[in-house]
Write a protein that holds these residues in place. Structure first.
Motif: not given
Length: 279
Positions: A181-186, A64-76
């Motif tokens: 960590c630094p914000r993860l870019p999109r 997302d825009a804040k650099g947070r990862v949707d690991f649940s969605g990624l797992a699927g």
């Protein structure tokens, strides 16, 4: 990313290289990375531009825009990330130098590869809540990935390959999927835009209060632990940490302020755990 004592992967790669890479992966228990449904098509047949587009698609779909990862969605929906990691396993500037004619091309690739491997590693580990001391040892030192046909840890990728390239701004771009960590870019880092992209990452990082907190009453500045972990790298480019930070800040930190360092938050930057919000 930060070291553990701080609290603290020619022409077309196929045939022989691909077989060698697969054997390494099998030896390391990484068949889930290299031998998935799409393994029949050697990943090096894809261009680097296509690979960057795939990585960008993964980022835009699961960060997302804040650099947070949707690991649940990624797992699927692992296929995109696994395809990105397959190419990293087969191709890099050492195995295929003709594909990386400039320093910028090499550095952009290694930054993107590091971030993709870190994301895959967290997902493959079951998305732990945080990296404890033992977890950091396993994740950064003992966990091996394949980069260009060679087995390597994230620690070695960062410290033996990326850092010696001499640009401390990488510390505002490399992401081990932890909260501090630094914000993860999109979007992927790119050879043509790398200098601009790293400058933007530096400005964003030092502009965040959590990374550079100025207490004018106490005449003190508290910096992200990243500045403590990698002081030597920053001081190679500036007389002091404050001088380095001020290169990227509109509101300068007085040079005579006392410097302190914040604790590093090793919580996994999982969107479902560290807060919700629309991208």
């Amino acid at each position: 990313m930060p070291r553990i004592d701080a609290a603290r992967q020619r022409g077309t790669i196929a045939g022989r290289i691909w077989t060698h890479t697969s054997r390494i992966a099998i030896a390391l228990g990484l068949t889930s990375i290299l031998l998935g449904p799409s393994a029949a098509s050697p990943p090096a047949n894809r261009s680097l531009e296509a690979w960057q587009a795939e990585w960008t698609q993964v980022l835009q779909g699961h960060v997302d825009a804040k650099g947070r990862v949707d690991f649940s969605g990624l797992a699927g929906d692992r296929t995109g990330l696994e395809d990105v990691v397959k190419l990293v396993a087969a191709v890099d500037p050492v195995s295929t130098p003709a594909l990386f004619p400039t320093v910028e091309a090499r550095l952009a690739y290694y930054i993107d590869a590091y971030n993709a491997l870190a994301m895959y590693g967290v997902l493959d580990a079951g998305v732990p809540e945080q990296f404890g001391w033992l977890g950091r040892l396993r994740f950064f030192y003992l966990r091996k990935f394949v980069v260009g046909g060679r087995s390597i840890s994230l620690y070695s990728l960062e410290n033996d390959i990326i850092r010696p390239m001499g640009d401390p701004r990488v510390h505002f771009a490399l992401n081990c999927m932890s909260v501090s960590c630094p914000r993860l870019p999109r979007t992927a880092f790119t050879p043509g835009g790398l200098d601009r992209e790293l400058d933007a990452a530096a400005r964003e990082f030092v502009g965040e209060d959590r990374n550079v907190h100025v207490d004018r009453e106490a005449r003190m500045v508290t910096l992200s632990a990243i500045f403590d972990f990698y002081t030597k790298d920053f001081l190679a480019k500036a007389p002091s940490l404050i001088d380095y930070v001020n290169q990227y800040r509109a509101n300068l930190v007085p040079r005579d302020y006392k410097v302190m360092f914040a604790d590093y938050d090793w919580t996994i930057n999982d969107r479902s755990r560290v807060g919700h919000g629309a991208p």
